[in-house]
Design an enzyme around this catalytic site. Sequence first.
Site, PDB file in Angstrom:
ATOM      1  CE  LYS A 218      -3.975  -2.155   0.211  1.00 21.31           C
ATOM      2  NZ  LYS A 218      -4.857  -2.169   1.371  1.00 21.31           N
TER       3      LYS A 218
ATOM      4  CD  GLN B 141      -1.891  -8.832   9.575  1.00 22.51           C
ATOM      5  OE1 GLN B 141      -3.077  -9.047   9.723  1.00 22.51           O
ATOM      6  NE2 GLN B 141      -1.396  -7.627   9.454  1.00 22.51           N
TER       7      GLN B 141
ATOM      8  CG  ASP C 150      -1.917  -5.070   1.915  1.00 21.33           C
ATOM      9  OD1 ASP C 150      -3.127  -5.413   1.948  1.00 21.33           O
ATOM     10  OD2 ASP C 150      -1.436  -4.221   2.696  1.00 21.33           O
TER      11      ASP C 150
ATOM     12  CG  ASP D  12      -2.486  -6.634  14.613  1.00 20.90           C
ATOM     13  OD1 ASP D  12      -2.449  -5.410  14.821  1.00 20.90           O
ATOM     14  OD2 ASP D  12      -3.017  -7.160  13.613  1.00 20.90           O
ATOM     15  CG  ASN D  13      -6.905  -7.491  14.241  1.00 22.41           C
ATOM     16  OD1 ASN D  13      -7.642  -6.775  14.918  1.00 22.41           O
ATOM     17  ND2 ASN D  13      -6.485  -7.163  13.035  1.00 22.41           N
TER      18      ASN D  13
ATOM     19  CD  GLU E 189      -5.318  -4.063  17.438  1.00 19.11           C
ATOM     20  OE1 GLU E 189      -5.334  -5.229  17.000  1.00 19.11           O
ATOM     21  OE2 GLU E 189      -5.537  -3.061  16.732  1.00 19.11           O
TER      22      GLU E 189
ATOM     23  CE  LYS F 257      -3.135   2.709   9.683  1.00 17.97           C
ATOM     24  NZ  LYS F 257      -4.427   1.959   9.698  1.00 17.97           N
ATOM     25  CE1 TYR F 258      -1.422   1.504   4.984  1.00 20.02           C
ATOM     26  CE2 TYR F 258      -2.442   3.533   5.785  1.00 20.02           C
ATOM     27  CZ  TYR F 258      -2.483   2.169   5.579  1.00 20.02           C
ATOM     28  OH  TYR F 258      -3.573   1.455   5.978  1.00 20.02           O
TER      29      TYR F 258
END
Lengths: 662, 662
Positions: free
Chosen positions: B249, B309, B344, B380-381, B409, B522-523
């Site tokens: 991204k 992930q 992604d 994360d998640n 999270e 983040k990007y």
Amino acid sequence: MTNLTHLPRSFRRVTIDSIIPDIDGGRFAAKRLVDQPVTISADILCDGHDELACHLHVRPAGSDEWTTIPMARDGNDRWSADFTPGRLGAWEYTVSGRVDHFGTWLRDLLLRDEAGDDLTAEFAEGRRLIEQVAATADDASAAELRQHARKLKGRGGVNAAQQSRLASLMRALAASDHTAWLDVPRRLWVDRERAAWSSWYEAFPRSWGEPNQHGSLRDLAGQLNYIASMGFNVLYLPPIHPIGTSFRKGKNNSLNATADDVGSPWGIGSPEGGHTAIHPDLGTLADFEALRQEAARQGLELALDLALQCSPDHPWVTEHPEWFRHRVDGSIRYAENPPKKYQDIYPLNFESESWQTLWEEVFRVLQFWIARGVRIFRVDNPHTKPFEFWEWLIGRIHAQHPDVIFLAEAFTRPKTMYRLAKLGFSQSYTYFTWRTEKQELADYLQEVTTPPRSDYFRPNFFTNTPDILHASLQEGGRPMFMVRLALAALSVGNWGIYGPAMELQAATPFKAGSEEYLDSEKYELKNWDRDRPDTLAPFISDLNQIRETEPAFRRQRPPLIQPTNDDHLLAWCRYDPASESRILIVVNLQPGDRRRGLVTLDRGQLGLRDDEGIEAHHLLDGNGVRIDGTSIEVACTPARPVVVLRLVKAPVQLSFLEISRD
Amino acid sequence: MTNLTHLPRSFRRVTIDSIIPDIDGGRFAAKRLVDQPVTISADILCDGHDELACHLHVRPAGSDEWTTIPMARDGNDRWSADFTPGRLGAWEYTVSGRVDHFGTWLRDLLLRDEAGDDLTAEFAEGRRLIEQVAATADDASAAELRQHARKLKGRGGVNAAQQSRLASLMRALAASDHTAWLDVPRRLWVDRERAAWSSWYEAFPRSWGEPNQHGSLRDLAGQLNYIASMGFNVLYLPPIHPIGTSFRKGKNNSLNATADDVGSPWGIGSPEGGHTAIHPDLGTLADFEALRQEAARQGLELALDLALQCSPDHPWVTEHPEWFRHRVDGSIRYAENPPKKYQDIYPLNFESESWQTLWEEVFRVLQFWIARGVRIFRVDNPHTKPFEFWEWLIGRIHAQHPDVIFLAEAFTRPKTMYRLAKLGFSQSYTYFTWRTEKQELADYLQEVTTPPRSDYFRPNFFTNTPDILHASLQEGGRPMFMVRLALAALSVGNWGIYGPAMELQAATPFKAGSEEYLDSEKYELKNWDRDRPDTLAPFISDLNQIRETEPAFRRQRPPLIQPTNDDHLLAWCRYDPASESRILIVVNLQPGDRRRGLVTLDRGQLGLRDDEGIEAHHLLDGNGVRIDGTSIEVACTPARPVVVLRLVKAPVQLSFLEISRD
């Protein structure tokens, strides 16, 4: 590595907990009634966002086969389903859940379709899911599934995917090896309605004979119409067994009985017999059977007293001395609550080394009376016998006779009372007689009638007992008797009175500050003038009639307290949505005064929309009622301290209404 | 008959339940801290009126020996005892109770003595009780007991019976065969203090280099003083692993990245490695170790992100294609939330047939970082991976490393968040950022900080995250940033910020209505001007200083909401009775306005008698404070929207007080 990390052999993505009803993780059974719907709900969670398929499974205990019922989503990860137990006794229920891969695929397919995505790959995925199920299905189902699968493509594919027959086949045949189950099945005890909805009348048969004569069971049998016409459906007899003479108590609990004194029925046992014998002056087993039959004919069920204690003359004392406590000198210990002494009573010693034969003997006593048609037992002081004994005894009796009802007479610490209810008692005496103020009554009603308490504890509100003449009755006169009767009869499912003391408003204590009756019927024959013109029998008849005919009173829904603008006016509603039966009861807790006050109805609680009008119909003689929106103005007078209104929807809002009794 | 009635082989008169703490009947462990006292309480009931002897038993899990502690009666059949776990990890506790026959005898003896009864038979009974115990005791104890027994007679008998040595011998040696135990031992998980009391700072190391250069771990290491001086004690790094290039991204989450775009740190994995590798531009394992050591030197503990992930370029994709979901055409499924697509990211498939090797690999990843000194993981998640996976993973790690802390999270449905906490997560993200009104903040604080929830769920209040720039911060300006910082820092044990966005008050959303930052870190690399004069770093430093030095903030006691007379002034107290530390915090939820309002202290909650005066000392710069009895008038201005007062007892009631900052 595998060893080091202790990998499980399989795992479940779905987890199930917080099931309702549930008494201590399945340790005890929740109580329900036969032929009445039961709702089971649970939290069912899964990681991620997949669709779930969740089921309730129920069966009579001992059956090998579960009946499976789909559960519906209630929101916030809560799922529920209803079932109606069609027979008495022990039931089991549990819950299962699994990921619904087909349902998830279908949900996502529709979202993708709506977004205009190319669905080719998704249809392929759907066909694969179907083929996986078809591969293990019977030939017919497999063929049908494959037929559906072939349609999952092109223009008609989305429609084909939504066929309910396809969804139900996929749900029914999906692999169950990843289905999660509740940790352990939960238990339900299913009673007949009388366990939860009963009206008790307590009477000493020996007072129902000719004046100054020892009355008999046949005397009582001849006058049952008096009790039945008040609308009661349970007739509870204090112990009917032979009464000991050693250390017998005289009138007013005096230590020196004369030869004429009849003794307390709770001083059980004489050379003529113990817990399976009938006092010779009361009659014979044949007389008992005649009474039972006549009572049944008049809609009255007999309840016997199970008082596990003995007079010094009880046959057990000589036949089973090992069941009692002995002093070092070998004498048997009488009952004591130091420094108080009760020389006329020998308690049974449940710590005896021979406890097993004692337990079996009590079981035999119950079996004896059950064989003679008794199905209700009022148990005296269960809190002074071991919890495990009751759980065993009630369990064994219920295994053979699920229609038997046990009322616990335990006026003790709250947690002990609730524990006894969990152990199996069908109904329980309460602190009701000692709750007299508006807020404490409202709080106590809430405490004993709402879940989870009400899942195992069923209050029985007695207005009075031979042991309890509360100060409010001593001081409040006839209006207070009416208020206490209405409170007991119209707020909970089970209620009772000790009569004729109650309807004749006996109010004189043994001495100031005492809750004992003067000249208590426990120690002497009474000669009640039941025809006295001021008797409350007609009022009681009205109360039981309302309980009987208005559906709101037979459903196990808690009373709904309604706010009033007066500290002494307590108002509550009983409401049954199915029948739209709504009854408002208002009592004046200072009933010697006139009071006029406003009740503000909680329309939401009562299933009433804001734009719906309300009409109110008196179910007792009543004064004018003014209705303004959700406010109802009621008037209480010393002659009419209780107002009972049936609320019905009216086509328009009425601003004033005076309607006489229906 | 015995068969028919299913008699038990033995029974217990005592019953134990409703133990606290208890998470689902012992299914999960309650959480506590090392070296801090734990109170265990339970309902312990017995039939009748006998005295009981009740004990708490505790041990580290795996130990064979219980430590036994007498419990005290709290009233209403509740018993309790304290103990202090002296080491980290799993503990067990249980409770026992038995009838204290000697204690009962002694109690009754004194009552009889008071009533002037003849005690001869009672002394004989006492001697028998002692002899029963002596008969099975060791020689020395038996001799001592018999010596006591001989004195139980005549005038001195009552005194002799009350000797505490006799009572303790009888209690210690009493037969235990009728002792009742809790159904199953309960579990306690004992953490270090950091699990319950921590201040987190989230930073992207790549933004800490020279302007427009990709920063490194060494760059960050060189500037840790900036973070440490604000008083934080946890430095949380978003994933530090290589980032994939396939479907990377671009800035502002655009689908088309340029060659310069650095990608999202959560797009984990490239040919250079996956979850155990470090992004080449960030540095090496040696650089990581240098950062960790420098952080430790400055009182900062590193927390790494565990984001399960993969980017399409992650080594697992080719080495373990079986860990991913495949389409019918063989391609791997990217992440989707239909109709949204995340090309992604490849999610891991926990329903893979090779789930066991996947679980083991994650375990190895954690072991890898633990071996390199990491003891805190922000996960994360976690709600998109199976519950049982987390229970296994955290359980296995904790068995070897009880000092490891896991932060969940999971911004998902409430029951899922609470379930994850039960499974073992030490701390949890919350809905705090979305609670902005007075009542909903008060309710939420109550929900997440009081038992039984707080026995397993430890909230971590983040003011913002790289994903969450709440509307209140977008619109509220600097005063609102101060209010949100104070709310997070001073109401619960764990809090955190994503910086420097927070202290520099970054407030521009990606677009109207979005909670994403414009030009999100983040990007892309950010170039924060941390020296800006309007930075809130000094304010944050004050907040962390207060948390550090005032004992009220380190104890696990819930915030106590205090009533105010203003719908936008929220007030709460933190109170530690042991140190008499009492802090009152008041925040203006409309901080752009000036407000003056009254806080009415609940003196009872705060251990203050009605006749005790109160002094208030500002812990932040503050305006005048007026104290009148239990009312405290505070003023909030846009420059000072947060008032923090230390309350101390004053010799006299003061009517007006203006005290500058301590």
